[in-house]
Scaffold this motif. Structure first.
Motif, PDB file in Angstrom:
ATOM      1  N   PRO A 158       0.825  -1.214   0.000  1.00  8.77           N
ATOM      2  CA  PRO A 158       0.000   0.000   0.000  1.00  8.77           C
ATOM      3  C   PRO A 158       0.856   1.259   0.000  1.00  8.77           C
ATOM      4  N   GLY A 159       0.482   2.183  -0.869  1.00  3.77           N
ATOM      5  CA  GLY A 159       1.197   3.448  -0.931  1.00  3.77           C
ATOM      6  C   GLY A 159       2.432   3.427  -1.792  1.00  3.77           C
ATOM      7  N   ASP A 179      -2.071  -5.126  -0.782  1.00  2.00           N
ATOM      8  CA  ASP A 179      -3.310  -5.043  -1.554  1.00  2.00           C
ATOM      9  C   ASP A 179      -3.264  -6.062  -2.692  1.00  2.00           C
ATOM     10  N   TYR A 234      -8.183  -4.730  -0.255  1.00  2.00           N
ATOM     11  CA  TYR A 234      -7.327  -3.657   0.240  1.00  2.00           C
ATOM     12  C   TYR A 234      -7.000  -3.903   1.709  1.00  2.00           C
ATOM     13  N   GLY A 235      -5.724  -3.769   2.048  1.00  2.00           N
ATOM     14  CA  GLY A 235      -5.319  -3.883   3.446  1.00  2.00           C
ATOM     15  C   GLY A 235      -5.404  -5.298   3.982  1.00  2.00           C
ATOM     16  N   ARG A 237      -9.455   9.623   6.564  1.00  2.00           N
ATOM     17  CA  ARG A 237      -8.612   9.030   5.525  1.00  2.00           C
ATOM     18  C   ARG A 237      -8.943   9.730   4.209  1.00  2.00           C
ATOM     19  N   GLU A 296      -8.959  10.088   0.339  1.00  2.00           N
ATOM     20  CA  GLU A 296      -8.936   9.101  -0.739  1.00  2.00           C
ATOM     21  C   GLU A 296      -8.926   9.805  -2.100  1.00  2.00           C
ATOM     22  N   ARG A 299      -2.904   8.236  -5.462  1.00  2.00           N
ATOM     23  CA  ARG A 299      -2.283   8.172  -4.136  1.00  2.00           C
ATOM     24  C   ARG A 299      -1.519   9.457  -3.837  1.00  2.00           C
ATOM     25  N   GLU A 357      -2.042  12.297  -0.939  1.00  2.00           N
ATOM     26  CA  GLU A 357      -0.954  12.694  -0.051  1.00  2.00           C
ATOM     27  C   GLU A 357      -0.724  14.204  -0.089  1.00  2.00           C
ATOM     28  N   GLU A 413      -4.896   9.933   7.273  1.00  3.22           N
ATOM     29  CA  GLU A 413      -4.318   8.920   6.400  1.00  3.22           C
ATOM     30  C   GLU A 413      -4.504   9.378   4.951  1.00  3.22           C
ATOM     31  N   LYS A 447      -4.847   7.594   0.863  1.00  2.00           N
ATOM     32  CA  LYS A 447      -4.850   6.371   0.061  1.00  2.00           C
ATOM     33  C   LYS A 447      -5.389   6.682  -1.333  1.00  2.00           C
ATOM     34  N   TYR A 450      -6.989   5.051  -4.999  1.00  2.00           N
ATOM     35  CA  TYR A 450      -7.658   3.885  -5.562  1.00  2.00           C
ATOM     36  C   TYR A 450      -7.667   3.892  -7.092  1.00  2.00           C
TER      37      TYR A 450
END
Length: 341
Positions: free
Chosen positions: A98-99, A144, A160-161, A269, A271, A288, A292, A309, A311, A313
């Protein structure tokens, strides 16, 4: 008989500590999945593979579920399967850390599910199948599972996760610690701008709207929210094909900053989402990095880093299924999910 039992137990213990025996996680925690009727039962790590054991359970509904759309005439649905559902595993499926979109692990093979044809299933049927991937690097304990984007009535299987047991090797910790001590702190160098020709790859874009759409933050102002709720940020924009926030975004983000300062217990989070034009991996990376960028902006404005957070997609969660520019623009978006109140 007792001696044999003890001997068998001793052999099992010896193999469980053997480096080649692998690490097994039964019923791993999965944070999100795209299809409730497919479950990950077990993840096994050997010296060579990451082995994912899955269970497919066909719905009782006669609605067809094709996975995924055929790429060649040879993969069209056989007559004997028409009117039923059919499944197969896309050989382009891969695992990600992830990331880190560049940290991916390729598909190798599968057992009990085809990758170049289809397997017919009837309502109520269950199928146990296994997918083999390249071995996850030690220390990656969350990953993921990406098949790709769903389209044309076909359902892709994305997870995911996925949490597993995969500790970092002991001998790998010391060099990392030493590197942190000896490595001098340097100011990062800004990369040179990429040539315009790269725009031909057509990654997702975020247009600037002439009129401001209604923001989901209005609901946040009323305090009527719940953990897990998704709030839209339609007035957050980026430079075309880039991750830099445009000034038109600041008003909406500053409102979010003020609301988070008023409600100090809220965690979110962020997204990022793109349309499905262009390369899948590039869109995933772009979404992503845009999420960020939003997170970094909120932190710069005084919100604690552990409250946010981020993330991405890519194009795996479209709001609109159409192919027109109007429909695709709805899928290029930034949202946030309330993770704690």
């Amino acid at each position: 008989m007792n001696i044999k039992v003890l001997l068998a137990g001793a052999i099992a213990i010896v193999f469980s500590f053997s480096p080649g025996f692998g690490q097994i996680t039964n019923n791993p925690k999965v944070e999100e999945s795209s299809a409730a009727y497919v479950k990950i039962k077990r993840v096994e790590l050997t010296d060579q593979f990451t082995i994912v054991h899955l269970l497919f359970t066909e719905k009782s509904s006669p609605q067809p579920l094709f996975f995924p759309s055929p790429r060649t005439p040879d993969q069209r649905i056989p007559k004997e399967f028409q009117g039923t559902s059919s499944i197969w595993l896309d050989p382009e499926t891969r695992l990600y850390k992830p990331g880190e979109v560049d940290k991916k692990f390729k598909f190798i093979k599968a057992d009990n599910i085809p990758t170049d044809s289809r397997k017919g299933v009837m309502p109520g049927d269950t199928v146990n199948f296994v997918a083999y991937f390249e071995r996850l690097d030690p220390g990656i304990e969350v990953f993921d599972f990406y098949e790709g984007r769903s389209s044309g009535g076909n359902q892709s299987w994305n997870f995911y996760g996925i949490h597993i047991k995969n500790p970092l090797k002991k001998d790998a910790k010391a060099p990392q610690a030493a590197a942190k001590v000896d490595k001098p702190v340097k100011k990062p160098v800004q990369p040179a701008p990429k040539p315009k020709v790269e725009e031909k790859q057509e990654p997702a874009e975020e247009p600037v709207a002439a009129e401001k759409p209604k923001s989901g933050l209005e609901k946040m102002k009323t305090g009527k929210m719940a953990v897990g709720e998704t709030i839209s940020l339609p007035n957050v924009y980026f430079e075309t094909s880039k991750v830099d926030l445009l000034p038109e975004s600041y008003e909406e983000l500053n409102t979010l900053v003020d609301l988070m300062k008023e409600s100090e217990n809220i965690k979110i989070r962020v997204e990022g989402h793109t349309d499905n034009v262009g390369d899948f991996d590039k869109n995933l990376d772009l979404s992503r990095k845009r999420a960020e960028s939003v997170r970094s902006y909120l932190i710069e404005k005084g919100i604690a880093a552990d409250r946010i957070e981020a993330k991405g997609y890519g194009g795996t969660r479209p709001l609109a299924k159409g192919t027109s520019e109007v429909e695709r623009s709805k899928n290029r978006r930034v949202e946030f999910v309330v993770t704690q109140m």
